[in-house]
Motif scaffolding. Structure first.
Motif, PDB file in Angstrom:
ATOM      1  N   GLN A 181       0.819  -1.209   0.000  1.00 48.67           N
ATOM      2  CA  GLN A 181       0.000   0.000   0.000  1.00 48.67           C
ATOM      3  C   GLN A 181       0.855   1.262   0.000  1.00 48.67           C
ATOM      4  N   ASN A 471       4.296  11.773   0.308  1.00 44.97           N
ATOM      5  CA  ASN A 471       3.006  11.266  -0.137  1.00 44.97           C
ATOM      6  C   ASN A 471       2.993   9.746  -0.013  1.00 44.97           C
ATOM      7  N   THR A 472       1.873   9.193   0.440  1.00 48.62           N
ATOM      8  CA  THR A 472       1.766   7.740   0.532  1.00 48.62           C
ATOM      9  C   THR A 472       0.303   7.350   0.723  1.00 48.62           C
ATOM     10  N   THR A 473       0.061   6.068   0.749  1.00 49.65           N
ATOM     11  CA  THR A 473      -1.263   5.528   1.072  1.00 49.65           C
ATOM     12  C   THR A 473      -1.085   4.502   2.181  1.00 49.65           C
ATOM     13  N   ASP A 476      -6.715   2.562   3.544  1.00 51.54           N
ATOM     14  CA  ASP A 476      -7.566   3.289   2.601  1.00 51.54           C
ATOM     15  C   ASP A 476      -7.334   4.791   2.669  1.00 51.54           C
ATOM     16  N   THR A 477      -6.314   5.197   3.417  1.00 53.66           N
ATOM     17  CA  THR A 477      -6.089   6.622   3.657  1.00 53.66           C
ATOM     18  C   THR A 477      -5.010   7.191   2.752  1.00 53.66           C
ATOM     19  N   GLU A 478      -5.387   8.194   1.965  1.00 48.36           N
ATOM     20  CA  GLU A 478      -4.424   8.902   1.128  1.00 48.36           C
ATOM     21  C   GLU A 478      -3.768  10.004   1.970  1.00 48.36           C
ATOM     22  N   SER A 480      -0.811  13.142   1.988  1.00 49.44           N
ATOM     23  CA  SER A 480       0.058  14.008   1.199  1.00 49.44           C
ATOM     24  C   SER A 480       1.120  14.617   2.097  1.00 49.44           C
TER      25      SER A 480
END
Length: 564
Positions: A181, A471-473, A476-478, A480
Motif C-alpha cells: 500500500q 506522499n503515501t497511502t 484506505d487513507t491517502e 500528502s
C-alpha cells in the motif's frame, strides 16, 4: 576476479566498507518507512549499530579472525538501536560465531555463517514476521547453501547470493500488504542488502574504507585539540581562495609559473585549471599579492579571505568551553552516582526512556530513578540502557522503553547486565510507561507487580499527532506531504490540514463509553495557548471524561494523547 578464501585482514576491510555503505544510504533507507513520519529511523538505527562495531574493528591493527569476530559482535551488540539495529546485531552475532575459529573464510564457511546468522536473528524476535529483514536474511542463507556445491569462487558466490537477496527484498510487498500500500520494500531488508553489497565491494576494492582504518577516538576526544597542536603557531595568517576567469592562454608553463609565485608568498597551495577558469587556494600573509598576480591571467570571482589566527583562537576558546561544560557535567553525574551508591540499596528502581523536559519531569515525579535520553527521534542503544541501569542503586531495575522500537534493545541489555536484575516492562508509548510506573506497588511480589503493571498499561490508548514527510497511502487513507496525522496504537486515526482538528478527530476514534480520563501532552512546537485551546475543544467534545493538559516538551510530535 576470483577469490577462493578471505583472511582476517580482508574480512576487516570488507566489514568497514559495509559500514560505510550503510552510513551513506541511511537517509534513503529512512524514507522507506511505511508511515511517512519525520522520525522514520530504520536507516539511522542500523547505521549507528554497525558504526559502533566499525569503531572497534578499525582499532584492530593486524587482527586474527577471532579478534575480528569479537569486535563485530561486541560492538554491534552494545551499539544496537531500535528493532532493526538489534536484529542486525543478532545477524552479526550469528555470523561471527560461525567464522571466529576459521583461519580463512571459504564459500562453505560463508554459507554456514549466513545460515547461523538468520537462525540467531529469528530466535531474537518474539514473533518473527515474514516480509521483513528476517525474510531477506533467510533468503540469502538458503541461496548461500545452494551455491556451495556450484562454486568455490567467493565473488561469484557473493554476486549470486546478493542477486537472490534483491529478489527476496522485491517480494516483501507481496508478503506484507502495508508495504504494498505504501509502495515500498521493507526498509530493514534494504539496509541488510546495502551491508552485504558494501562488504562485497570492499572485498573487491570498489569501496574505499580507508577513513575507518586509523584508530577511531571516542567522540569526546575528537573535539579536543591534540596536545602537540595546542600551542602551535600558524605560519601564514590568511586562507585565500578565488577563481580566475581566464582571458589569456593558460598552459602548463603558465600554471607552473603561478604555482611558483604562490610558493614564494605562502603554502598549502592548490591550483586546479579548467578550460576557462582556474581555482586557487593559498595560505599567505599577503592576499593582495596573490590577487594581483592572478589578475595578470584574467578577472577574479568568488574571492574569499579568512583570518586563520583569529579563527584558531576562537576555536580554542569554544573547545575549552565545551570541555569545561562536559567536565562539569561529568563531575555532577559522578557526584550523583557516589551519593546514590552511599544510600541504602533499594529493592527496586526505575529507568524510563523519555524525550522532552516536561515528560522527563513527569517520569521523575512519579518515581523514575533515571531517564534514558531518546524515544522517537533517537532510539537509545543497548549500551545507553546498560549505562543508565548502572546508575540505579537497586537490586532489580524496571526498564520502561516507552516505544515499540526500543523494546528489543532493552531485552538485549537485560541479557548483558551482570550485577542486577533487569525487568523490561514492554511499554510501547510514553503514556503506557507512565501508567505502568504509577501502578507499581512495593508490597507486592515481583511477578504480581509485572502482571499488574502490564495489564494496566495495556488499557491505555495512545494517539501521536505529527506531520507527513512524503506522499503515501496507508490502508484506505491517502496522505500528502505536509498533512497532519493522528497515529494510534494500530494505525492511522485521522488525517487533515489542522493540528487541532486532527487531534479531536483522532480522539473521537479512541474515546468510547468506558473512557474516563484523557491526558494531553503538548510538544516543543506547540504553545501553551494552543494546548489550552485543544483542552477546551476536548472538554466540549467529551464532557463525560476528565481531561488533563501537561507540557511534555517532546520533539516531532505536536501532541501525545492518552485515553484510559
Amino acid at each position: 576476479m576470483g577469490i577462493k578464501s578471505i583472511d582476517a585482514k580482508m574480512a576487516q576491510k570488507a566489514f568497514l566498507a559495509a559500514a560505510k555503505e550503510l552510513e551513506t544510504k541511511k537517509e534513503w533507507i529512512n524514507e522507506l518507512n511505511v508511515f511517512p513520519v519525520p522520525d522514520g529511523d530504520t536507516g539511522t538505527n542500523m547505521s549507528l549499530t554497525i558504526m559502533a562495531a566499525a569503531k572497534e574493528v578499525a582499532e584492530l591493527e593486524d587482527p586474527t579472525m577471532e579478534q575480528l569476530a569479537k569486535a563485530i559482535a561486541s560492538g554491534s551488540l552494545r551499539g544496537a538501536r531500535g528493532n532493526s539495529g538489534v536484529i542486525l546485531s543478532q545477524l552479526f552475532r550469528g555470523f561471527t560465531k560461525e567464522i571466529r575459529n576459521e583461519e580463512e573464510i571459504t564459500t562453505t564457511s560463508l554459507a554456514n555463517a549466513f545460515v547461523r546468522a538468520a537462525e540467531t536473528a529469528y530466535k531474537a524476535v518474539m514473533k518473527p514476521k515474514e516480509g521483513t529483514i528476517l525474510t531477506v536474511a533467510k533468503g540469502m542463507a538458503d541461496k548461500a547453501v545452494e551455491m556451495v556445491s556450484q562454486t568455490e569462487d567467493i565473488v561469484e558466490f557473493a554476486d549470486r547470493v546478493i542477486e537472490h537477496g534483491d529478489y527476496v527484498l522485491s517480494q516483501t510487498p507481496e508478503m506484507l500488504p502495508v508495504l504494498k500500500q505504501a509502495g515500498v520494500v521493507d526498509s530493514g531488508g534494504q539496509g541488510l542488502m546495502e551491508v552485504v553489497k558494501g562488504a562485497r565491494d570492499g572485498l573487491l576494492g570498489r569501496e574505499d574504507a580507508s577513513r575507518f582504518i586509523a584508530p577511531v577516538r571516542p567522540a569526546f576526544a575528537q573535539e579536543e585539540i591534540p596536545a602537540e597542536e595546542q600551542g602551535f603557531e600558524i605560519r601564514y595568517g590568511y586562507c585565500t581562495e578565488f577563481i580566475i576567469n581566464l582571458e589569456k592562454p593558460f598552459d602548463g608553463a603558465k600554471e607552473q609559473e603561478l604555482k611558483s609565485y604562490l610558493e614564494s608568498i605562502g603554502d598549502s597551495i592548490v591550483v586546479v585549471s579548467d578550460e576557462d577558469l582556474v581555482k586557487v587556494h593559498v595560505h599567505t600573509d599577503h592576499p593582495g599579492l596573490a590577487f594581483e598576480k592572478a589578475l595578470t591571467y584574467g578577472s577574479l570571482s568568488r574571492m574569499k579571505v579568512d583570518n586563520m589566527r583569529e579563527e584558531h583562537e576562537e576555536k580554542l576558546v569554544k573547545e575549552a568551553q565545551v570541555r569545561a561544560a562536559r567536565e562539569a557535567e561529568a563531575a555532577k553525574e559522578a557526584a550523583a552516582q557516589v551519593k546514590a551508591q552511599e544510600e541504602p540499596r533499594k529493592a527496586a528502581g526505575f529507568a524510563a526512556v523519555s524525550m522532552g523536559a516536561g515528560l522527563g519531569e513527569i517520569f521523575c515525579g512519579i518515581g523514575a530513578d533515571c531517564l534514558i535520553e531518546g524515544g522517537q527521534t533517537m532510539n537509545p542503544s543497548t549500551e545507553d540502557i546498560l549505562n543508565a541501569v548502572a546508575t540505579v542503586n537497586a537490586d532489580t531495575v524496571f526498564v520502561f522503553p516507552n516505544n515499540k522500537n526500543i523494546i528489543l534493545a532493552a531485552e538485549q541489555a537485560k541479557k548483558l547486565c551482570k550485577d542486577k536484575d533487569i525487568v523490561v516492562i514492554p511499554s510501547k508509548t510514553v503514556p503506557q510507561g507512565i501508567t505502568a510506573i504509577i501502578n507499581y506497588l512495593p508490597d507486592l511480589p515481583l511477578e504480581e507487580n509485572v502482571a499488574n503493571m502490564t495489564e494496566e498499561m495495556n488499557r491505555v490508548k495512545t494517539a501521536q499527532i505529527t506531520y507527513a514527510v512524503r506522499n503515501t497511502t496507508v490502508g484506505d487513507t491517502e496522505i500528502s506531504e505536509g498533512d497532519i496525522m493522528a497515529i494510534g496504537d494500530t494505525g492511522i486515526l485521522a488525517v487533515g490540514k489542522s493540528i487541532g482538528s486532527v487531534a479531536i478527530e483522532g480522539l473521537k476514534n479512541m474515546v468510547d463509553g468506558d473512557s474516563e480520563l484523557i491526558t494531553i501532552y503538548f510538544g516543543e512546537d506547540v504553545s501553551r495557548e494552543d494546548g489550552e485551546s485543544l483542552l477546551e475543544q476536548a472538554r466540549e467534545a467529551f464532557p463525560h471524561c476528565e481531561i488533563e493538559l501537561h507540557d511534555g516538551g517532546q520533539p516531532v510530535y505536536y501532541y501525545i494523547i492518552s485515553v484510559e
